[in-house]
Design a protein around this motif. Structure first.
Motif, PDB file in Angstrom:
ATOM      1  N   THR A  37      18.180  47.659  92.955  1.00 46.60           N
ATOM      2  CA  THR A  37      17.304  48.229  93.990  1.00 46.60           C
ATOM      3  C   THR A  37      16.761  49.581  93.563  1.00 46.60           C
ATOM      4  O   THR A  37      15.560  49.877  93.737  1.00 46.60           O
ATOM      5  CB  THR A  37      18.072  48.348  95.311  1.00 46.60           C
ATOM      6  N   VAL A  38      17.622  50.415  92.988  1.00 51.29           N
ATOM      7  CA  VAL A  38      17.181  51.741  92.540  1.00 51.29           C
ATOM      8  C   VAL A  38      16.163  51.614  91.408  1.00 51.29           C
ATOM      9  O   VAL A  38      15.122  52.300  91.398  1.00 51.29           O
ATOM     10  CB  VAL A  38      18.395  52.585  92.104  1.00 51.29           C
ATOM     11  N   LEU A  39      16.424  50.747  90.439  1.00 47.99           N
ATOM     12  CA  LEU A  39      15.502  50.586  89.312  1.00 47.99           C
ATOM     13  C   LEU A  39      14.159  50.004  89.749  1.00 47.99           C
ATOM     14  O   LEU A  39      13.094  50.462  89.301  1.00 47.99           O
ATOM     15  CB  LEU A  39      16.140  49.694  88.252  1.00 47.99           C
ATOM     16  N   ILE A  40      14.195  49.004  90.629  1.00 49.13           N
ATOM     17  CA  ILE A  40      12.940  48.400  91.098  1.00 49.13           C
ATOM     18  C   ILE A  40      12.164  49.379  91.965  1.00 49.13           C
ATOM     19  O   ILE A  40      10.925  49.449  91.900  1.00 49.13           O
ATOM     20  CB  ILE A  40      13.239  47.087  91.846  1.00 49.13           C
ATOM     21  N   LEU A  41      12.854  50.153  92.798  1.00 47.92           N
ATOM     22  CA  LEU A  41      12.180  51.166  93.610  1.00 47.92           C
ATOM     23  C   LEU A  41      11.498  52.206  92.728  1.00 47.92           C
ATOM     24  O   LEU A  41      10.340  52.589  92.965  1.00 47.92           O
ATOM     25  CB  LEU A  41      13.192  51.830  94.538  1.00 47.92           C
ATOM     26  N   PHE A  42      12.190  52.665  91.708  1.00 47.33           N
ATOM     27  CA  PHE A  42      11.600  53.648  90.798  1.00 47.33           C
ATOM     28  C   PHE A  42      10.394  53.060  90.056  1.00 47.33           C
ATOM     29  O   PHE A  42       9.356  53.713  89.919  1.00 47.33           O
ATOM     30  CB  PHE A  42      12.658  54.129  89.795  1.00 47.33           C
ATOM     31  N   SER A  43      10.531  51.821  89.593  1.00 39.18           N
ATOM     32  CA  SER A  43       9.423  51.187  88.871  1.00 39.18           C
ATOM     33  C   SER A  43       8.218  50.954  89.774  1.00 39.18           C
ATOM     34  O   SER A  43       7.061  51.135  89.349  1.00 39.18           O
ATOM     35  CB  SER A  43       9.886  49.852  88.279  1.00 39.18           C
TER      36      SER A  43
END
Length: 219
Positions: A37-43
């Motif tokens: 979730t954190v990686l997809i949100l940042f991307s």
């Protein structure tokens, strides 16, 4: 006569009870989704896209004909690499890595199907799961075996200093024994100096009173 119960074999459920296995699976799954979730949100923020949980839990966003789909594929592979680290810390046994890695992806398949109300039909989604499970299994087994084969350190200090001190003490004891003969062991007569067996200090050998008063014997 009552039958004797067989003792549990080593490596059975006594070492890994079901409750512990379930807690480890829930922990790994939670970490896996949290990091994703954190990686997809940042991307999504960097790419200027609107973030929604469809990017995390829906298989329809993973499409091979869109840029967002390939970006999500790379993010999920990075997430699986980070999952290897969590397996190394929380599992630490190489023979259990394939079971946990495949269970992780199987639960992800169930959650994705329930969220999307359909079984995934994109080839990119299935290829991503196969690649992710293979990477987590291979890297997880390698890292856990590397940790298992590391030498055990009992916290001892440097051995060079004690060895040097022991060598010095041995040399001094050798010189004392060569110079004083048997005086160190108490077999000599007269006066002399020597070192104790424990190396604590020096002592002086003094002749007995009877020997000092005894005169020369006639020839």
């Amino acid at each position: 006569m009552a039958r004797r119960r067989r003792p549990p074999r080593p490596g059975a459920l006594t070492e890994l009870p079901p409750l512990k296995i379930l807690s480890q699976i829930l922990l790994l799954q939670s970490i896996w989704y949290a990091v994703a979730t954190v990686l997809i949100l940042f991307s999504a923020l960097v790419a200027g896209k609107h973030f929604s949980f469809d990017l995390v839990l829906s298989w329809r966003a993973l499409r091979g004909d869109t840029t967002v789909g390939w970006m999500l594929g790379l993010v999920w592979m990075l997430n699986s690499f980070i999952g290897v680290i969590s397996i190394l810390f929380f599992i630490s046994r190489s023979k259990l890595v394939p079971d946990f890695a495949l269970t992780l992806h199987f639960i992800h398949l169930i959650i994705t199907s329930l969220y999307s109300h359909a079984i995934p039909r994109n080839w990119l989604w299935w290829a991503l799961q196969v690649a992710s499970a293979g990477m987590m299994t291979s890297l997880g087994v390698w890292s856990c075996q590397w940790r298992e084969l590391r030498p055990i350190n009992f916290g001892g200090g440097s051995t060079s200093s004690p060895n040097a001190n022991n060598a010095g003490d041995s040399a001094q004891n050798g010189e004392a024994s060569a110079g004083g003969g048997d005086e160190e062991q108490g077999y000599g007569r007269g006066r002399g100096r020597g070192r104790g067996r424990d190396g604590a200090g020096e002592y002086e050998m003094v002749g007995m009173k009877g020997e000092e008063q005894e005169g020369p014997h006639p020839a």
